[in-house]
Enzyme design. Sequence first.
Site, PDB file in Angstrom:
ATOM      1  N   ALA A  82      37.908  44.681  36.998  1.00 27.38           N
ATOM      2  CA  ALA A  82      38.327  46.014  37.433  1.00 27.38           C
ATOM      3  C   ALA A  82      39.328  45.861  38.565  1.00 27.38           C
ATOM      4  CB  ALA A  82      37.118  46.793  37.916  1.00 27.38           C
ATOM      5  N   GLY A 132      34.995  42.802  34.884  1.00 26.97           N
ATOM      6  CA  GLY A 132      35.186  43.749  33.788  1.00 26.97           C
ATOM      7  C   GLY A 132      35.988  43.179  32.626  1.00 26.97           C
ATOM      8  N   GLU A 135      33.425  41.334  30.767  1.00 27.41           N
ATOM      9  CA  GLU A 135      32.519  42.334  30.171  1.00 27.41           C
ATOM     10  C   GLU A 135      33.167  43.011  28.958  1.00 27.41           C
ATOM     11  OE1 GLU A 135      31.840  44.029  34.193  1.00 27.41           O
ATOM     12  OE2 GLU A 135      29.774  44.202  33.509  1.00 27.41           O
ATOM     13  N   GLU A 155      31.219  39.969  40.678  1.00 26.29           N
ATOM     14  CA  GLU A 155      31.085  41.271  41.347  1.00 26.29           C
ATOM     15  C   GLU A 155      30.207  41.218  42.594  1.00 26.29           C
ATOM     16  OE1 GLU A 155      31.038  40.817  38.072  1.00 26.29           O
ATOM     17  OE2 GLU A 155      31.931  42.528  37.014  1.00 26.29           O
TER      18      GLU A 155
HETATM   19  N1  COA Z   1      42.023  43.806  41.204  1.00 23.63           N
HETATM   20  C1  COA Z   1      43.226  44.022  41.784  1.00 23.63           C
HETATM   21  N2  COA Z   1      44.086  43.031  42.092  1.00 23.63           N
HETATM   22  C2  COA Z   1      43.723  41.771  41.766  1.00 23.63           C
HETATM   23  C3  COA Z   1      42.505  41.481  41.139  1.00 23.63           C
HETATM   24  C4  COA Z   1      41.635  42.562  40.858  1.00 23.63           C
HETATM   25  N3  COA Z   1      40.460  42.389  40.255  1.00 23.63           N
HETATM   26  N4  COA Z   1      42.420  40.144  40.969  1.00 23.63           N
HETATM   27  C5  COA Z   1      43.574  39.630  41.440  1.00 23.63           C
HETATM   28  N5  COA Z   1      44.353  40.601  41.921  1.00 23.63           N
HETATM   29  C6  COA Z   1      45.663  40.469  42.543  1.00 23.63           C
HETATM   30  C7  COA Z   1      45.558  39.808  43.900  1.00 23.63           C
HETATM   31  O1  COA Z   1      45.216  40.760  44.904  1.00 23.63           O
HETATM   32  C8  COA Z   1      46.945  39.257  44.075  1.00 23.63           C
HETATM   33  O2  COA Z   1      47.803  40.288  44.491  1.00 23.63           O
HETATM   34  P1  COA Z   1      48.948  40.025  45.616  1.00 23.63           P
HETATM   35  O3  COA Z   1      49.850  38.995  44.971  1.00 23.63           O
HETATM   36  O4  COA Z   1      49.579  41.368  45.772  1.00 23.63           O
HETATM   37  O5  COA Z   1      48.239  39.508  46.810  1.00 23.63           O
HETATM   38  C9  COA Z   1      47.336  38.860  42.659  1.00 23.63           C
HETATM   39  O6  COA Z   1      46.464  39.577  41.799  1.00 23.63           O
HETATM   40  C10 COA Z   1      47.146  37.389  42.396  1.00 23.63           C
HETATM   41  O7  COA Z   1      45.831  37.028  42.776  1.00 23.63           O
HETATM   42  P2  COA Z   1      45.500  35.850  43.799  1.00 23.63           P
HETATM   43  O8  COA Z   1      44.161  36.133  44.406  1.00 23.63           O
HETATM   44  O9  COA Z   1      46.628  35.646  44.755  1.00 23.63           O
HETATM   45  O10 COA Z   1      45.448  34.629  42.802  1.00 23.63           O
HETATM   46  P3  COA Z   1      44.568  33.311  42.912  1.00 23.63           P
HETATM   47  O11 COA Z   1      45.000  32.440  41.797  1.00 23.63           O
HETATM   48  O12 COA Z   1      44.605  32.773  44.287  1.00 23.63           O
HETATM   49  O13 COA Z   1      43.054  33.785  42.657  1.00 23.63           O
HETATM   50  C11 COA Z   1      41.329  34.956  41.468  1.00 23.63           C
HETATM   51  C12 COA Z   1      42.722  34.314  41.405  1.00 23.63           C
HETATM   52  C13 COA Z   1      41.079  35.592  40.111  1.00 23.63           C
HETATM   53  C14 COA Z   1      40.278  33.899  41.745  1.00 23.63           C
HETATM   54  C15 COA Z   1      41.300  36.020  42.578  1.00 23.63           C
HETATM   55  O14 COA Z   1      42.431  36.854  42.455  1.00 23.63           O
HETATM   56  C16 COA Z   1      40.087  36.895  42.533  1.00 23.63           C
HETATM   57  O15 COA Z   1      39.024  36.474  42.963  1.00 23.63           O
HETATM   58  N6  COA Z   1      40.231  38.134  42.044  1.00 23.63           N
HETATM   59  C17 COA Z   1      39.151  39.095  41.985  1.00 23.63           C
HETATM   60  C18 COA Z   1      38.291  38.825  40.783  1.00 23.63           C
HETATM   61  C19 COA Z   1      37.086  39.733  40.792  1.00 23.63           C
HETATM   62  O16 COA Z   1      36.319  39.756  41.720  1.00 23.63           O
HETATM   63  N7  COA Z   1      36.913  40.487  39.702  1.00 23.63           N
HETATM   64  C20 COA Z   1      35.813  41.393  39.555  1.00 23.63           C
HETATM   65  C21 COA Z   1      36.206  42.729  40.030  1.00 23.63           C
HETATM   66  S1  COA Z   1      34.832  43.840  40.038  1.00 23.63           S
END
Ligand code: COA
Length: 281
Positions: A82, A132, A135, A155
Amino acid sequence: MARKLKSFSRPKGGTLKKSYNMIIAKRRKGALEIQFNRPDRLNAINEEMAEEIMHAMDAVELDRKIIAVVLSGDQRSFCAGADLGGFQDLPEDRYDNYRARYNQRKNRLLYRFFMNYTKPVISAVEGYCLGGGFEMAMMGDIIIASESASFGLPEGRHSLIPGAGGTQNLPRLIGAPLAKEMIWTGRRISGAEAKEYRIVNHVVEQGKALVKVREIVEEMKGVGPLATMMTKQTINRGMDMTLQQGFLQEADLAYMLSWSDDRTEGLKAFSERRKPNFKGQ
Ligand code: COA
């Protein structure tokens, strides 16, 4: 005097848009291929993207030429869950938000839409498949991963829970202890580990998940589309039933096919040693 009853007109499907903002949706060789298209957000799902996915899937559900829906992202990310930017919850809105999550909030409705969808949904996963996104793939029917895939339900790390079916689907797939470990640690697992847990059907070389999915769609063309629809129903329903109830509903759905033209055609083609020409009726 007897009333004259009008028969139902055949239901009409929607129309696939030429372009969407958050996805790319195209018909290709019997499948609707939906590619998530928010690379700067790692394809995180927002309201608009959820709405567009449902729109595209809805547009082809009654299209007999389409036998499956294929979901994919890009090489870096299938979908990172999400959109975490969309979680503000103002105190004065809380009960409206509660009510809205059933039908108005598209990124909630999406998961129930998947549950009721009658065509197979197959996910081709490269890179992140989290929250999500994971999911959504589990709400579909088959997941194919590449070596680069990384699955997780993180999450809890945001003090959220996998609220789009993850706490129900994951334990059904891999058993409660492994599901709890994944959810309680937020640990990500590789495509290979996901295969070991039977989350994914196949793990393929990086960059080849979509190729493998397309091969499966090709093979599925040999099966009658009504048989596929009914087996999707009976397998999914049966998961929540006792074995005895499962057998009964299976028998009912099997019987429903008795008066389909395709069943007659399938059996006739077998006796005539030729390929059947299924029409989906
Ligand atoms: N929602 C919104 N934006 C997201 C996102 C999400 N779920 N996951 C990643 N992004 C965005 C980041 O904020 C970042 O934006 P920015 O460039 O403007 O800072 C961009 O996508 C790239 O992500 P980044 O974190 O820089 O990449 P990474 O390779 O270092 O890490 C992840 C990748 C997937 C490990 C990390 O982005 C992450 O933990 N994301 C959240 C995943 C999550 O918790 N999902 C469940 C949501 S309920």
